[in-house]
Design a protein around this motif. Sequence first.
Motif, short mmCIF file in Angstrom:
data_model
loop_
_atom_site.label_atom_id
_atom_site.label_comp_id
_atom_site.label_asym_id
_atom_site.label_seq_id
_atom_site.Cartn_x
_atom_site.Cartn_y
_atom_site.Cartn_z
N SER A 44 0.86 -1.19 0.00
CA SER A 44 0.00 0.00 0.00
C SER A 44 0.89 1.23 0.00
O SER A 44 2.10 1.13 0.17
CB SER A 44 -0.84 0.06 1.28
N ALA A 45 0.26 2.37 -0.10
CA ALA A 45 0.98 3.64 -0.02
C ALA A 45 1.44 3.88 1.42
O ALA A 45 0.83 3.37 2.36
CB ALA A 45 0.06 4.77 -0.46
N THR A 50 -2.22 8.33 0.78
CA THR A 50 -3.34 8.36 -0.18
C THR A 50 -4.31 9.49 0.19
O THR A 50 -4.80 10.22 -0.68
CB THR A 50 -4.07 7.00 -0.20
N ASN A 51 -4.55 9.63 1.50
CA ASN A 51 -5.44 10.73 1.94
C ASN A 51 -4.88 12.08 1.54
O ASN A 51 -5.61 12.98 1.12
CB ASN A 51 -5.62 10.71 3.45
N ALA A 57 -5.98 16.76 -4.58
CA ALA A 57 -6.93 16.78 -5.70
C ALA A 57 -8.06 17.77 -5.41
O ALA A 57 -8.45 18.57 -6.26
CB ALA A 57 -7.49 15.38 -5.93
N ASN A 58 -8.54 17.71 -4.15
CA ASN A 58 -9.67 18.58 -3.80
C ASN A 58 -9.26 20.05 -3.70
O ASN A 58 -10.12 20.92 -3.70
CB ASN A 58 -10.30 18.10 -2.49
N GLN A 59 -7.96 20.30 -3.60
CA GLN A 59 -7.52 21.70 -3.55
C GLN A 59 -7.45 22.34 -4.94
O GLN A 59 -7.50 23.56 -5.05
CB GLN A 59 -6.15 21.80 -2.86
N LEU A 72 -3.58 10.28 -10.13
CA LEU A 72 -2.92 10.88 -8.97
C LEU A 72 -2.89 9.93 -7.76
O LEU A 72 -1.81 9.65 -7.22
CB LEU A 72 -3.65 12.17 -8.57
N VAL A 73 -4.05 9.46 -7.34
CA VAL A 73 -4.09 8.73 -6.05
C VAL A 73 -3.37 7.39 -6.11
O VAL A 73 -2.99 6.84 -5.08
CB VAL A 73 -5.51 8.56 -5.47
#
Length: 411
Positions: A44-45, A50-51, A57-59, A72-73
Amino acid sequence: MDTRSIVVYKFGGTSVATPERIINVAKRLMAAKARGEKVVVVVSAMGDSTNKLIELANQVSNQPDSREYDALVSTGENISAALLAMALIDRNCPALSLNGAQAGIRTTDIYSRAKIMDIDCSRIQSELDAGKVVVVTGFQGVTPHDDITTIGRGGSDTSAVALAAALKAKTCHICTDVDGVYTTDPRMVPNARKLPIISYDEMLELASLGAKVLHPRSVEFGKQHQIELVVRSSFSDDPGTLVKEISEMEEGLRPVTGVTVDLNQARIAILKVPDRPGVAGTLFGHLSKNAVNVDMIIQSIEHDEINSITFTVHKNDLEIGKKVSEEFAKEVGAQGVVFEDNIAKLSIVGVGMISKPGVAATMFKALGEHNINLKHIATSEIKISCVIDQTKAAEAVRVLHDAFELEKETV
Ligand code: ASP
Ligand code: MG
Protein backbone atom coordinates in the motif's frame (compact mmCIF):
# COMPACT_ATOMS: atom_id res chain seq x y z
CA MET A 1 11.37 -27.23 -13.17
CA ASP A 2 11.53 -24.80 -10.30
CA THR A 3 9.30 -26.26 -7.62
CA ARG A 4 9.70 -23.63 -4.92
CA SER A 5 6.32 -22.31 -3.99
CA ILE A 6 5.12 -18.81 -4.67
CA VAL A 7 3.93 -16.95 -1.59
CA VAL A 8 2.25 -13.57 -1.82
CA TYR A 9 2.63 -11.04 1.00
CA LYS A 10 0.79 -7.78 1.37
CA PHE A 11 1.98 -4.98 3.61
CA GLY A 12 -0.47 -2.21 4.48
CA GLY A 13 0.13 1.51 4.76
CA THR A 14 1.09 1.51 8.44
CA SER A 15 3.62 -1.26 7.83
CA VAL A 16 5.48 0.83 5.22
CA ALA A 17 4.82 4.24 6.79
CA THR A 18 8.48 5.13 7.38
CA PRO A 19 11.86 4.24 5.84
CA GLU A 20 12.67 2.20 8.97
CA ARG A 21 9.50 0.18 8.57
CA ILE A 22 10.22 -0.39 4.90
CA ILE A 23 13.61 -1.79 5.90
CA ASN A 24 11.85 -4.01 8.45
CA VAL A 25 9.59 -5.34 5.68
CA ALA A 26 12.62 -5.92 3.45
CA LYS A 27 14.24 -8.02 6.17
CA ARG A 28 11.13 -10.09 6.68
CA LEU A 29 10.92 -10.78 2.96
CA MET A 30 14.58 -11.76 2.84
CA ALA A 31 13.91 -14.28 5.60
CA ALA A 32 10.99 -15.68 3.57
CA LYS A 33 13.22 -15.98 0.52
CA ALA A 34 15.87 -17.71 2.62
CA ARG A 35 13.19 -20.25 3.65
CA GLY A 36 12.91 -21.14 -0.03
CA GLU A 37 9.83 -19.16 -0.97
CA LYS A 38 9.38 -17.33 -4.24
CA VAL A 39 8.26 -14.00 -2.92
CA VAL A 40 5.74 -11.61 -4.46
CA VAL A 41 4.90 -8.65 -2.27
CA VAL A 42 2.13 -6.13 -2.68
CA VAL A 43 2.39 -2.79 -0.91
CA SER A 44 0.00 0.00 0.00
CA ALA A 45 0.98 3.64 -0.02
CA MET A 46 3.05 4.90 2.93
CA GLY A 47 0.95 5.79 5.97
CA ASP A 48 -1.88 8.12 5.10
CA SER A 49 -0.30 9.36 1.89
CA THR A 50 -3.34 8.36 -0.18
CA ASN A 51 -5.44 10.73 1.94
CA LYS A 52 -2.92 13.50 1.31
CA LEU A 53 -3.16 12.93 -2.43
CA ILE A 54 -6.94 13.10 -2.23
CA GLU A 55 -6.67 16.40 -0.32
CA LEU A 56 -4.42 17.76 -3.05
CA ALA A 57 -6.93 16.78 -5.70
CA ASN A 58 -9.67 18.58 -3.80
CA GLN A 59 -7.52 21.70 -3.55
CA VAL A 60 -7.28 22.13 -7.30
CA SER A 61 -10.79 21.06 -8.21
CA ASN A 62 -14.22 20.83 -6.63
CA GLN A 63 -14.94 17.79 -8.69
CA PRO A 64 -11.66 16.24 -9.75
CA ASP A 65 -11.74 14.63 -13.17
CA SER A 66 -12.11 10.92 -12.54
CA ARG A 67 -9.33 9.75 -14.84
CA GLU A 68 -6.82 12.22 -13.46
CA TYR A 69 -7.97 11.46 -9.92
CA ASP A 70 -6.92 7.83 -10.33
CA ALA A 71 -3.71 8.85 -12.08
CA LEU A 72 -2.92 10.88 -8.97
CA VAL A 73 -4.09 8.73 -6.05
CA SER A 74 -2.43 5.60 -7.43
CA THR A 75 1.00 7.22 -7.13
CA GLY A 76 1.36 6.58 -3.39
CA GLU A 77 1.89 2.90 -4.11
CA ASN A 78 4.57 3.64 -6.72
CA ILE A 79 6.63 5.31 -4.02
CA SER A 80 6.41 2.53 -1.44
CA ALA A 81 7.03 -0.19 -4.04
CA ALA A 82 10.16 1.47 -5.41
CA LEU A 83 11.50 2.18 -1.91
CA LEU A 84 10.97 -1.40 -0.82
CA ALA A 85 12.69 -2.76 -3.92
CA MET A 86 15.61 -0.36 -3.27
CA ALA A 87 15.88 -1.49 0.34
CA LEU A 88 16.01 -5.12 -0.80
CA ILE A 89 18.59 -4.51 -3.51
CA ASP A 90 20.70 -2.53 -1.04
CA ARG A 91 20.83 -5.66 1.13
CA ASN A 92 21.96 -7.79 -1.79
CA CYS A 93 18.56 -9.29 -2.33
CA PRO A 94 17.69 -9.14 -6.04
CA ALA A 95 14.34 -7.38 -6.40
CA LEU A 96 12.34 -5.08 -8.64
CA SER A 97 9.16 -3.07 -8.38
CA LEU A 98 6.35 -3.28 -10.92
CA ASN A 99 3.39 -0.92 -11.17
CA GLY A 100 -0.10 -2.23 -11.95
CA ALA A 101 0.37 -2.02 -15.72
CA GLN A 102 3.82 -3.64 -15.63
CA ALA A 103 2.45 -6.41 -13.42
CA GLY A 104 -0.26 -7.09 -16.02
CA ILE A 105 -3.23 -6.12 -13.84
CA ARG A 106 -6.16 -5.36 -16.14
CA THR A 107 -9.27 -3.73 -14.74
CA THR A 108 -12.63 -2.42 -15.84
CA ASP A 109 -12.79 1.27 -16.66
CA ILE A 110 -14.86 2.54 -13.73
CA TYR A 111 -12.43 4.97 -12.12
CA SER A 112 -11.96 4.83 -8.33
CA ARG A 113 -13.78 1.54 -8.09
CA ALA A 114 -12.45 -0.48 -10.98
CA LYS A 115 -12.60 -4.26 -10.78
CA ILE A 116 -9.68 -6.51 -11.59
CA MET A 117 -10.62 -8.55 -14.66
CA ASP A 118 -7.49 -10.55 -15.27
CA ILE A 119 -3.79 -10.58 -14.63
CA ASP A 120 -1.14 -11.49 -17.13
CA CYS A 121 1.56 -12.83 -14.85
CA SER A 122 4.24 -13.48 -17.46
CA ARG A 123 6.51 -10.62 -16.37
CA ILE A 124 6.16 -11.45 -12.67
CA GLN A 125 6.80 -15.10 -13.42
CA SER A 126 9.98 -14.44 -15.38
CA GLU A 127 11.33 -12.11 -12.70
CA LEU A 128 10.62 -14.75 -10.06
CA ASP A 129 12.39 -17.32 -12.20
CA ALA A 130 15.36 -14.95 -12.33
CA GLY A 131 15.47 -15.18 -8.53
CA LYS A 132 14.05 -11.77 -7.73
CA VAL A 133 11.62 -10.63 -5.09
CA VAL A 134 8.84 -8.97 -7.05
CA VAL A 135 7.30 -5.91 -5.44
CA VAL A 136 3.93 -4.91 -6.92
CA THR A 137 1.97 -1.73 -6.29
CA GLY A 138 -1.38 -2.47 -4.67
CA PHE A 139 -4.59 -0.58 -5.38
CA GLN A 140 -3.95 0.09 -9.07
CA GLY A 141 -4.35 -1.44 -12.49
CA VAL A 142 -4.94 -0.37 -16.06
CA THR A 143 -7.95 -0.44 -18.36
CA PRO A 144 -7.78 -2.21 -21.71
CA HIS A 145 -6.89 1.27 -23.06
CA ASP A 146 -3.94 1.59 -20.68
CA ASP A 147 -5.52 4.24 -18.49
CA ILE A 148 -4.59 3.98 -14.83
CA THR A 149 -7.38 2.94 -12.46
CA THR A 150 -7.70 2.37 -8.74
CA ILE A 151 -9.83 -0.38 -7.27
CA GLY A 152 -11.37 1.25 -4.18
CA ARG A 153 -9.97 2.44 -0.85
CA GLY A 154 -8.19 -0.34 0.97
CA GLY A 155 -7.94 -2.23 -2.32
CA SER A 156 -4.34 -3.42 -1.94
CA ASP A 157 -5.62 -6.52 -0.13
CA THR A 158 -7.59 -7.35 -3.23
CA SER A 159 -4.59 -6.74 -5.48
CA ALA A 160 -2.62 -9.21 -3.35
CA VAL A 161 -5.23 -11.96 -3.32
CA ALA A 162 -5.94 -11.52 -7.03
CA LEU A 163 -2.22 -11.91 -7.71
CA ALA A 164 -2.09 -14.99 -5.49
CA ALA A 165 -4.95 -16.46 -7.51
CA ALA A 166 -3.35 -15.64 -10.84
CA LEU A 167 0.01 -17.05 -9.71
CA LYS A 168 -1.68 -20.13 -8.22
CA ALA A 169 -0.15 -19.46 -4.82
CA LYS A 170 -1.67 -21.42 -1.98
CA THR A 171 -1.36 -18.72 0.64
CA CYS A 172 -1.55 -14.96 0.79
CA HIS A 173 -0.25 -13.27 3.94
CA ILE A 174 -1.95 -9.99 4.73
CA CYS A 175 0.50 -8.25 7.03
CA THR A 176 -1.03 -5.35 8.84
CA ASP A 177 -1.08 -3.23 11.98
CA VAL A 178 -3.35 -5.63 13.88
CA ASP A 179 -2.36 -9.18 14.74
CA GLY A 180 -5.45 -10.94 13.46
CA VAL A 181 -9.22 -10.97 13.20
CA TYR A 182 -11.05 -10.41 16.45
CA THR A 183 -14.54 -11.27 17.67
CA THR A 184 -15.15 -7.54 17.53
CA ASP A 185 -13.14 -4.32 17.48
CA PRO A 186 -10.81 -4.58 20.52
CA ARG A 187 -10.83 -0.80 20.85
CA MET A 188 -14.55 -0.98 21.57
CA VAL A 189 -14.59 -4.16 23.62
CA PRO A 190 -11.37 -4.77 25.57
CA ASN A 191 -12.04 -8.49 26.08
CA ALA A 192 -12.50 -9.11 22.35
CA ARG A 193 -10.71 -12.33 21.42
CA LYS A 194 -8.44 -13.07 18.50
CA LEU A 195 -9.84 -15.85 16.32
CA PRO A 196 -7.30 -18.51 15.28
CA ILE A 197 -9.42 -19.45 12.28
CA ILE A 198 -12.47 -18.12 10.47
CA SER A 199 -14.34 -19.23 7.35
CA TYR A 200 -14.40 -17.20 4.13
CA ASP A 201 -18.13 -16.67 4.45
CA GLU A 202 -17.89 -15.31 7.96
CA MET A 203 -14.92 -13.15 7.05
CA LEU A 204 -16.76 -11.87 4.01
CA GLU A 205 -19.69 -10.84 6.14
CA LEU A 206 -17.45 -9.22 8.73
CA ALA A 207 -15.40 -7.44 6.09
CA SER A 208 -18.48 -6.18 4.24
CA LEU A 209 -20.08 -5.14 7.51
CA GLY A 210 -17.38 -2.73 8.47
CA ALA A 211 -14.63 -4.74 10.17
CA LYS A 212 -11.84 -2.90 8.42
CA VAL A 213 -9.23 -5.61 8.63
CA LEU A 214 -9.71 -6.97 5.09
CA HIS A 215 -11.10 -5.46 1.91
CA PRO A 216 -14.28 -7.48 1.16
CA ARG A 217 -13.37 -8.22 -2.42
CA SER A 218 -10.12 -9.80 -1.33
CA VAL A 219 -12.07 -12.37 0.66
CA GLU A 220 -14.31 -13.07 -2.33
CA PHE A 221 -11.26 -13.72 -4.47
CA GLY A 222 -9.80 -15.92 -1.75
CA LYS A 223 -12.96 -18.01 -1.56
CA GLN A 224 -13.37 -18.23 -5.30
CA HIS A 225 -9.83 -19.50 -5.78
CA GLN A 226 -9.46 -21.28 -2.44
CA ILE A 227 -6.47 -19.25 -1.37
CA GLU A 228 -5.78 -19.32 2.33
CA LEU A 229 -5.47 -15.84 3.74
CA VAL A 230 -3.40 -15.23 6.83
CA VAL A 231 -4.12 -11.95 8.59
CA ARG A 232 -1.12 -11.16 10.76
CA SER A 233 1.04 -8.47 12.25
CA SER A 234 3.82 -6.89 10.19
CA PHE A 235 5.83 -6.46 13.32
CA SER A 236 5.80 -9.89 14.99
CA ASP A 237 5.88 -13.58 14.14
CA ASP A 238 2.53 -14.20 15.76
CA PRO A 239 0.58 -16.72 13.61
CA GLY A 240 -2.43 -14.41 13.20
CA THR A 241 -5.82 -15.56 11.91
CA LEU A 242 -6.25 -18.11 9.13
CA VAL A 243 -9.14 -17.50 6.73
CA LYS A 244 -10.13 -20.63 4.83
CA GLU A 245 -13.02 -22.93 3.97
CA ILE A 246 -14.34 -24.52 7.13
CA SER A 247 -17.44 -26.53 7.60
CA GLU A 248 -20.08 -25.91 10.19
CA MET A 249 -18.98 -29.09 11.96
CA GLU A 250 -15.42 -27.89 12.30
CA GLU A 251 -16.80 -24.66 13.60
CA GLY A 252 -17.80 -26.51 16.72
CA LEU A 253 -20.50 -25.14 18.89
CA ARG A 254 -20.22 -21.42 18.52
CA PRO A 255 -23.39 -19.91 17.07
CA VAL A 256 -21.83 -16.49 16.64
CA THR A 257 -18.27 -15.76 15.58
CA GLY A 258 -18.20 -11.98 15.61
CA VAL A 259 -20.06 -8.75 16.19
CA THR A 260 -19.56 -5.75 14.02
CA VAL A 261 -20.87 -2.28 13.56
CA ASP A 262 -20.85 -0.03 10.52
CA LEU A 263 -21.14 3.68 11.20
CA ASN A 264 -20.91 4.69 7.55
CA GLN A 265 -24.41 3.87 6.50
CA ALA A 266 -27.27 6.17 5.71
CA ARG A 267 -30.86 5.32 5.01
CA ILE A 268 -33.15 6.65 2.37
CA ALA A 269 -36.90 6.12 2.44
CA ILE A 270 -39.32 6.75 -0.40
CA LEU A 271 -42.77 7.36 0.97
CA LYS A 272 -46.12 6.35 -0.50
CA VAL A 273 -44.89 4.51 -3.55
CA PRO A 274 -47.76 3.17 -5.70
CA ASP A 275 -47.86 -0.61 -5.44
CA ARG A 276 -47.36 -1.66 -9.07
CA PRO A 277 -45.29 -4.44 -10.57
CA GLY A 278 -41.96 -3.09 -11.75
CA VAL A 279 -41.59 -0.04 -9.47
CA ALA A 280 -38.85 -1.60 -7.36
CA GLY A 281 -37.11 -2.76 -10.51
CA THR A 282 -37.18 0.81 -11.84
CA LEU A 283 -35.78 2.31 -8.64
CA PHE A 284 -32.98 -0.17 -8.11
CA GLY A 285 -32.22 -0.14 -11.83
CA HIS A 286 -31.66 3.65 -11.66
CA LEU A 287 -29.55 3.26 -8.53
CA SER A 288 -27.38 0.59 -10.06
CA LYS A 289 -26.93 2.62 -13.25
CA ASN A 290 -25.57 5.37 -11.03
CA ALA A 291 -23.24 2.89 -9.32
CA VAL A 292 -25.00 3.28 -5.97
CA ASN A 293 -24.41 0.19 -3.88
CA VAL A 294 -27.58 -0.63 -1.98
CA ASP A 295 -27.39 -2.65 1.19
CA MET A 296 -30.50 -3.40 3.29
CA ILE A 297 -33.82 -3.08 1.49
CA ILE A 298 -37.17 -2.96 3.22
CA GLN A 299 -40.50 -2.60 1.50
CA SER A 300 -43.40 -2.18 3.85
CA ILE A 301 -47.09 -1.84 3.30
CA GLU A 302 -48.52 1.46 4.45
CA HIS A 303 -52.07 0.76 3.35
CA ASP A 304 -53.91 -0.46 0.27
CA GLU A 305 -51.76 -0.25 -2.82
CA ILE A 306 -49.27 2.13 -1.23
CA ASN A 307 -45.85 1.00 0.00
CA SER A 308 -42.80 2.64 1.37
CA ILE A 309 -39.39 1.53 0.18
CA THR A 310 -36.44 2.05 2.49
CA PHE A 311 -32.84 1.13 1.85
CA THR A 312 -29.40 1.81 3.22
CA VAL A 313 -26.34 2.95 1.31
CA HIS A 314 -22.80 3.97 2.18
CA LYS A 315 -22.72 7.59 3.36
CA ASN A 316 -20.58 8.49 0.34
CA ASP A 317 -23.45 7.44 -1.88
CA LEU A 318 -26.09 9.37 0.06
CA GLU A 319 -26.19 12.46 -2.16
CA ILE A 320 -26.43 10.57 -5.42
CA GLY A 321 -28.81 8.05 -3.83
CA LYS A 322 -31.11 10.88 -2.72
CA LYS A 323 -31.04 12.51 -6.13
CA VAL A 324 -31.88 9.26 -7.93
CA SER A 325 -34.63 8.53 -5.39
CA GLU A 326 -36.17 11.98 -5.77
CA GLU A 327 -36.26 11.61 -9.54
CA PHE A 328 -37.80 8.16 -9.13
CA ALA A 329 -40.41 9.52 -6.69
CA LYS A 330 -41.49 12.09 -9.31
CA GLU A 331 -41.48 9.48 -12.07
CA VAL A 332 -43.84 7.07 -10.28
CA GLY A 333 -45.86 9.61 -8.32
CA ALA A 334 -44.59 8.75 -4.82
CA GLN A 335 -44.99 11.26 -2.04
CA GLY A 336 -41.37 12.10 -1.34
CA VAL A 337 -38.01 11.10 -0.01
CA VAL A 338 -36.61 11.30 3.52
CA PHE A 339 -33.18 10.31 4.74
CA GLU A 340 -31.17 9.81 7.90
CA ASP A 341 -27.44 9.44 8.39
CA ASN A 342 -26.99 9.14 12.17
CA ILE A 343 -27.58 5.41 12.11
CA ALA A 344 -25.43 2.37 12.78
CA LYS A 345 -25.75 -1.08 11.32
CA LEU A 346 -25.06 -3.67 13.97
CA SER A 347 -24.53 -7.28 12.97
CA ILE A 348 -23.73 -10.67 14.36
CA VAL A 349 -22.12 -13.24 12.10
CA GLY A 350 -21.61 -16.97 12.47
CA VAL A 351 -21.82 -20.11 10.33
CA GLY A 352 -23.05 -21.85 13.48
CA MET A 353 -26.34 -19.94 13.54
CA ILE A 354 -27.61 -22.01 10.61
CA SER A 355 -28.23 -24.95 12.87
CA LYS A 356 -28.90 -23.26 16.17
CA PRO A 357 -32.30 -21.85 16.94
CA GLY A 358 -32.82 -18.81 19.12
CA VAL A 359 -29.88 -16.72 17.99
CA ALA A 360 -32.05 -13.84 16.78
CA ALA A 361 -34.11 -13.99 19.96
CA THR A 362 -30.99 -13.75 22.12
CA MET A 363 -29.79 -10.77 20.11
CA PHE A 364 -33.04 -8.80 20.21
CA LYS A 365 -33.68 -9.60 23.85
CA ALA A 366 -30.22 -8.42 24.92
CA LEU A 367 -30.63 -5.16 22.99
CA GLY A 368 -34.14 -4.67 24.32
CA GLU A 369 -32.98 -5.09 27.90
CA HIS A 370 -30.58 -2.21 27.30
CA ASN A 371 -33.27 -0.07 25.81
CA ILE A 372 -31.72 -0.10 22.35
CA ASN A 373 -34.38 0.37 19.71
CA LEU A 374 -34.28 -1.56 16.42
CA LYS A 375 -35.18 0.47 13.35
CA HIS A 376 -34.71 -2.30 10.78
CA ILE A 377 -33.83 -5.94 10.85
CA ALA A 378 -32.35 -7.98 8.04
CA THR A 379 -31.05 -11.51 8.04
CA SER A 380 -29.12 -13.86 5.83
CA GLU A 381 -28.07 -17.44 6.44
CA ILE A 382 -25.11 -16.55 8.61
CA LYS A 383 -25.85 -13.00 9.69
CA ILE A 384 -28.41 -10.92 11.53
CA SER A 385 -28.20 -7.16 11.15
CA CYS A 386 -30.18 -4.35 12.60
CA VAL A 387 -30.12 -0.62 12.20
CA ILE A 388 -29.97 1.33 15.44
CA ASP A 389 -29.31 4.87 16.56
CA GLN A 390 -25.64 5.74 16.09
CA THR A 391 -25.25 7.06 19.64
CA LYS A 392 -25.96 3.54 20.96
CA ALA A 393 -23.51 1.76 18.67
CA ALA A 394 -20.61 1.14 21.08
CA GLU A 395 -22.89 0.03 23.88
CA ALA A 396 -24.78 -2.31 21.56
CA VAL A 397 -21.58 -4.04 20.46
CA ARG A 398 -20.56 -4.65 24.09
CA VAL A 399 -24.02 -5.94 24.96
CA LEU A 400 -23.95 -8.49 22.13
CA HIS A 401 -20.36 -9.54 22.76
CA ASP A 402 -21.38 -10.35 26.33
CA ALA A 403 -24.69 -11.95 25.39
CA PHE A 404 -22.96 -14.48 23.12
CA GLU A 405 -19.96 -14.86 25.46
CA LEU A 406 -17.56 -14.24 22.63
CA GLU A 407 -14.65 -13.69 25.00
CA LYS A 408 -14.70 -17.43 25.74
CA GLU A 409 -12.69 -19.96 23.77
CA THR A 410 -15.08 -22.34 21.96
CA VAL A 411 -13.30 -24.79 19.70
N1 ASP B 1 -3.52 3.23 -0.49
C1 ASP B 1 -4.87 2.85 -0.76
C2 ASP B 1 -5.77 3.40 0.33
O1 ASP B 1 -5.30 4.04 1.25
C3 ASP B 1 -5.01 1.37 -0.91
C4 ASP B 1 -4.71 0.56 0.32
O2 ASP B 1 -4.17 1.07 1.30
O3 ASP B 1 -5.02 -0.64 0.32
O4 ASP B 1 -6.94 3.22 0.26
MG1 MG C 1 -4.26 2.31 3.11
